[in-house]
Design a protein around this motif. Structure first.
Motif, PDB file in Angstrom:
ATOM      1  N   SER A 137       0.835  -1.039   0.014  1.00 16.99           N
ATOM      2  CA  SER A 137       0.064  -0.099  -0.043  1.00 16.99           C
ATOM      3  C   SER A 137       0.739   1.302   0.238  1.00 16.99           C
ATOM      4  CB  SER A 137      -1.202  -0.199   1.193  1.00 16.99           C
ATOM      5  OG  SER A 137      -0.280  -0.327   2.506  1.00 16.99           O
ATOM      6  N   PRO A 171      -5.216  10.737   1.065  1.00 19.14           N
ATOM      7  CA  PRO A 171      -6.096  10.291   2.463  1.00 19.14           C
ATOM      8  C   PRO A 171      -7.037  10.366   2.353  1.00 19.14           C
ATOM      9  CG  PRO A 171      -4.618  11.463   2.573  1.00 19.14           C
ATOM     10  CD  PRO A 171      -4.387  10.720   1.098  1.00 19.14           C
ATOM     11  N   ALA A 172      -8.213   9.411   3.272  1.00 16.91           N
ATOM     12  CA  ALA A 172      -9.416  10.396   4.162  1.00 16.91           C
ATOM     13  C   ALA A 172      -9.417  11.345   4.501  1.00 16.91           C
ATOM     14  CB  ALA A 172      -9.970   8.860   4.414  1.00 16.91           C
ATOM     15  N   ASP A 194       1.218   6.061   3.889  1.00 13.80           N
ATOM     16  CA  ASP A 194      -0.039   5.321   4.246  1.00 13.80           C
ATOM     17  C   ASP A 194      -1.134   5.233   3.156  1.00 13.80           C
ATOM     18  OD1 ASP A 194      -1.896   3.678   5.579  1.00 13.80           O
ATOM     19  OD2 ASP A 194       0.037   2.776   6.515  1.00 13.80           O
ATOM     20  N   ASN A 195      -1.362   4.863   2.777  1.00 14.02           N
ATOM     21  CA  ASN A 195      -2.293   5.404   1.912  1.00 14.02           C
ATOM     22  C   ASN A 195      -4.307   5.330   2.675  1.00 14.02           C
ATOM     23  OD1 ASN A 195      -2.533   2.597   2.398  1.00 14.02           O
ATOM     24  ND2 ASN A 195      -3.414   1.840  -0.139  1.00 14.02           N
ATOM     25  N   THR A 196      -3.667   4.975   3.878  1.00  9.74           N
ATOM     26  CA  THR A 196      -4.904   4.895   4.462  1.00  9.74           C
ATOM     27  C   THR A 196      -4.892   5.861   5.662  1.00  9.74           C
ATOM     28  OG1 THR A 196      -5.554   2.337   4.953  1.00  9.74           O
ATOM     29  CG2 THR A 196      -6.818   3.780   6.408  1.00  9.74           C
ATOM     30  N   THR A 197      -3.671   6.455   6.429  1.00 13.05           N
ATOM     31  CA  THR A 197      -3.849   7.475   7.348  1.00 13.05           C
ATOM     32  C   THR A 197      -3.406   8.455   6.410  1.00 13.05           C
ATOM     33  OG1 THR A 197      -1.839   7.354   8.030  1.00 13.05           O
ATOM     34  CG2 THR A 197      -3.404   4.887   8.493  1.00 13.05           C
TER      35      THR A 197
END
Length: 955
Positions: free
Chosen positions: A35, A42-43, A87-90
């Motif tokens: 990832s 990011p969200a 990080d592609n999430t955070t």
């Protein structure tokens, strides 16, 4: 800056380890998931974390980015910046890779512009990967705050120009799995106990870090239970331990201890119980003793590298258990055995895996076995410098994977088996510097399609290859020196279009150099074709963009030098001992990389190009143009030859004054030869400050002035060896054999190469117009071996303390106007083998002494009529008596002369007194004549009486 030698040392071990194990280290961690390589928004806010973006920009401001590597660091989304991964999430930054990929040029990397690295990086709390290698941190310390990056799994600070003590705070990185501090020779470590805080560390490279003060390094490393790769090359280690009570290194697969000085038996070491080891690099560590039997217990071993140690003896029979062996490097180990016996001890169960076998300079003997074709899996074979004999039993298996074989520099004899051509995977074959003989034909190379390196040099081999033969390989490097490739130029070379290094010197070629050769050599950077009988002319246009060294010396090449010479990288050029004529082309001025040029013993005419000072000459180390017909003045471009060590312009027709800038513009000059030209002027101030000069020959010119000021600053001759700039004598210069020096001693011409003159100290100023006395300061040059001042107009006496020059072997002071006695100290010169004092005005007794009596040559004193004693026939005692008698005779002659003169003067004076008195006084005239009449009468009467008496006596 990183030393090139360190890069070379690491090439065979550590560089390979990075590629082999970095994937292992990374795959076992959580810091490099898939990832992180694919970045999405990011969200949280559609971009990277603002505080982390600010931290990165502040960190960037610490550096000069001359190459623009961080040009992309602009905009809001820092996750898209070059070298940054999130990080592609955070959206947190997890990877920062600022490694300078141009490892040879720091100017393309980041250069620290502040007093220390910005601590803003600690705000990257989620950072798992940090690579700052091959940048320039300008001799600052590794900052302690790096120990605060608690999530780091990967840290690479290698070759980053750090300085100081390695901070123990790195022990706080409890999640660290990979730590690389290689090429940090300015970093020192006194205590490695902080390693115990890195329980997950699997890769540790401290190459060149100074660990000499760490006495317990083995126990510190033993605290790393997860360690797989340990590289401690060139760390100054000098101690080890024999055993460990309990070893935690149960996962260690790679151990590199190269370039340390343990100076202890190899058999007594802690690592023999590490049965998980796959690669063991122990070369250049001063190990001693036999090759340990313990190798047989390490069945997982794939690579054994022991070269450059003091080990001796054959490999142990226990090595038959190493069924996974792929690389065996016993370079420079004194095996002292036949190659057949060695092959019998190799693990036959691994022959189908063996890829590299290096037995260079291993004191192997005998002949190559005829079954060598069974080894056809080997890709590299080096059997040079051995003496292989014997045979190997049947059923030995295949070596079909062998790609590297080096048997060079051994004592191997006999023919090369036909089976050598069966090694289809062989890429490197080195059989050089042995005693192989016989003929090699096409079938010896039948299946060597992958061969790129071939060395057959210094053997008695004849390559009998058909003119139409097309070889199956394309060599990159080929060495055939002293083999027989002739008499025709080898036509098979036409197909070697990938060649970069070719040595066919002294290969019995008697043919013209073909034009296609220069096309084939277009990409070459080294060509050696010397000592053949190559004829023809060089092309008018020669374009070799990669060429660095070219040697065509000792041939019959004619014609002119190329008028259009495009060789921008050329560093050494040897064309000496040919028949090349014409002038030196002006294009020579464009060769700004040229360091060594030898055009001696040709037929060159005209002036040496007067290149502009800023155009040419700054890189020269050696210039040799002797024995041509060059004319004109001293080359002006030498004003920019600030690193010049060797200059020989002898035996030409150069004229004009010796320039006044020699010492100032060429301060490191060691050898200066201007012999047999038409130079004039004065050397009084030319040699001042040449404190490296130890060979001076300006004989047979018309140079004038005194000798005193020309020799007083030659400090290199005050010692028994030259101080020299040893760092300038690089390896390629040490291999240079073109520059030679001729010394004329005792009517014999002795020739020396440039390297061998490093300890020769000579002054030859003979046959010039030097005047004045021989300075006493000359005796300060205590390292002087040859002094020739003959054929000048020197006056005065020979210095009394000339005997201080104890290393003097040749002394020639003949044909001058020297006076006085020969100093008795001359008999103290025990190394003196040639002396000539003839044709001066010397006088007195010739000194006695064992060395002078050994010479016993009267011709060295001839032309000095005042000398006496052996070996002359004039006896000094007889010569002294004759002088005394002569002096007495001269004194008597002087007394008689004075008597005659005084008597005559008295007679004249008396006569004139009487005559004047008689002339002017009449009475005195009468008395004077009456006196003589009376005397006459008495004489007459006396005579008559005497006559009468005699007559009566006889009657």
């Amino acid at each position: 800056m990183i030393a090139p030698t360190l890069l070379t040392q690491r090439a065979t071990a550590s560089a390979i380890l990075v590629f082999l194990f970095v994937s292992v280290a990374q795959s076992a961690s959580s810091f490099h998931p898939a990832s992180t390589t694919t970045v999405t928004r990011p969200a949280v806010s559609g971009s990277c974390i603002p505080s982390e973006r600010k931290a990165l920009l502040t960190f960037k401001d610490s550096f000069w980015d001359r190459a623009g590597r961080l040009y992309s660091w602009r905009g809001e989304d820092c996750c898209r910046w070059k070298g940054v991964r999130c990080d592609n999430t955070t959206g947190h930054v997890v990877r920062l890779d600022l490694r300078n990929t141009d490892e040879d040029d720091w100017s393309n990397g980041l250069i620290l512009s502040t007093s220390e690295m910005s601590p803003s990086i600690v705000d990257l709390h989620h950072l798992r990967y940090l690579d700052l290698s091959y940048n320039d941190f300008n001799f600052t310390s590794i900052p302690d705050f790096l120990g605060s990056l608690s999530n780091l799994r990967y840290l690479n600070l290698s070759a980053a120009n750090f300085w100081g003590t390695l901070p123990s705070q790195l022990g706080n990185l409890s999640n660290l799995q990979y730590l690389d501090l290689a090429y940090s020779e300015l970093i020192s470590v006194r205590d490695l106990s902080w390693l115990m805080g890195l329980p997950f560390l699997s890769y540790l490279d401290l190459s060149t870090v100074d660990l000499s003060s760490e006495r317990n390094w083995v126990h510190a490393v033993n605290k790393l239970p997860s360690l797989q790769v340990l590289v401690l090359s060139s760390c100054g280690l000098n101690n080890t331990v024999s055993t460990l009570s309990h070893s935690n290194l149960t996962h260690l697969e790679v151990l590199d201890l190269t370039f340390n000085l343990f100076s202890s038996p190899l058999a007594h070491n802690w690592f023999w119980d590490l049965t998980t080891l796959k690669k063991l690099f122990l070369y250049d560590c001063a190990w001693s003793g036999p090759i340990p039997d313990a190798f047989g217990n390490m069945s997982a071993l794939e690579s054994i590298v022991l070269h450059g140690t003091d080990l001796s003896g054959n490999i142990p029979t226990t090595m038959k258990n190493l069924c996974n062996l792929q690389e065996l490097d016993l370079y420079d180990i004194n095996i002292n055995s036949s190659i057949s016996e060695l092959m019998e001890r190799l693990p036959k169960c691994s022959w189908n895996k063996l890829r590299k076998m290096d037995l260079h300079c291993a004191n192997l003997t005998g002949e190559l076995p005829t079954w060598i074709g069974h080894l056809a899996s080997l890709s590299y074979l080096d059997l040079s410098e051995n003496m292989i004999v014997g045979s190997v039993p049947d059923g030995t298996g295949n070596l079909t994977n062998l790609n590297y074989l080096d048997l060079s520099q051994n004592s191997l004899v006999g023919h090369i088996p036909v089976g050598i051509g069966a090694f289809g995977n062989l890429t490197s074959l080195n059989l050089g510097q042995n005693s192989f003989s016989g003929v090699l034909a096409e079938y010896h190379f039948a299946t060597l399609e992958r061969l790129e390196f071939l060395d057959l040099s210094s053997n008695s081999l004849k390559l009998d290859l058909h003119e139409a033969w097309i070889p199956p390989f394309k060599l990159k490097k080929g060495y055939f020196e002293s083999c027989d490739l002739g008499p025709q130029f080898p036509s098979w070379l036409r197909w070697q279009t990938d060649i970069v290094v070719l040595d066919i010197s002294n290969t019995s070629i008697k043919d013209d150099l073909p034009g296609w050769f220069w096309t084939v050599s277009y990409n070459a950077y080294e060509l050696y074709l010397s000592s053949n009988q190559l004829g023809g002319a060089l092309p008018e246009k020669l374009e070799l963009p990669s060429m660095q060294a070219m040697d065509l010396s000792d041939n019959y090449l004619s014609g002119k030098l190329p008028a259009n010479l495009t060789v921008p990288n050329l560093m050494t050029l040897h064309l000496h001992h040919n028949q090349i004529g014409g002038t030196i082309p002006a294009c020579l001025c464009q060769l700004r990389s040229l360091r060594v040029i030898n055009l001696s013993y040709n037929q060159l005419t005209g002036e040496i190009p007067q290149c502009s000072v800023d155009q040419f000459g700054f890189s020269f180390l050696v210039i040799d143009m002797k024995n041509n017909n060059l004319s004109g003045e001293f080359p002006s471009f030498l004003q920019n030859a600030g690193w010049l060590l060797f200059l020989d312009l002898s035996y030409n027709k150069l004229s004009g004054n010796v320039p006044t800038w020699i010492a100032q513009r060429m301060p490191y000059l060691e050898v200066l030869i201007l012999r047999s030209n038409m130079f004039c002027g004065n050397l009084s101030n030319q040699l001042n400050k040449l404190d490296q000069l130890h060979f001076l020959d300006v004989a047979h010119n018309n140079i004038s002035g005194s000798i005193y000021s020309s020799i007083r600053s030659l400090t290199a001759m005050k010692y028994s060896h030259t101080s020299g700039l040893e760092y300038l004598h690089t390896s390629w210069l040490d291999d240079y054999t073109g520059a030679s020096i001729s010394m004329s001693i005792k009517d014999q011409e002795l020739n020396y190469t440039f390297q061998s003159t490093n300890n020769i100290m000579l002054i030859d100023m003979s046959y010039n117009s030097f005047t004045g006395p021989i300075p006493r300061e000359l005796t300060l040059l205590k390292g002087l071996q040859s002094l020739n001042l003959s054929g000048n107009q020197l006056s005065g006496t020979i210095p009394n303390d000339i005997g201080i020059l104890r290393r003097l072997e040749s002394l020639d002071l003949s044909y001058n106007d020297l006076v006085g006695e020969i100093p008795s100290s001359l008999s103290d010169l025990t190394f003196l083998s040639c002396l000539n004092l003839s044709y001066n005005n010397l006088s007195g007794r010739i000194p006695s002494g064992q060395q002078l009596q050994t010479l016993n040559n009267l011709y060295m004193y001839i032309g000095n009529p005042g000398l006496c004693g052996l070996p002359l026939s004039t006896n000094c005692s007889t010569n002294r008596t004759n002088k005394i008698v002569q002096n007495e005779h001269d004194d008597a002659s002087h007394d008689t002369t004075y008597l005659y003169i005084s008597t005559s003067a008295g007679f004249v004076v008396g006569l004139w007194i009487v005559f004047c008195t008689i002339l002017f006084k009449k009475s005195w005239r009468i008395a004077y004549f009456q006196f003589f009449d009376q005397i006459y009468d008495k004489i007459y009467v006396q005579a008559a009486v005497s006559k009468a008496v005699l007559i009566r006596k006889f009657l």
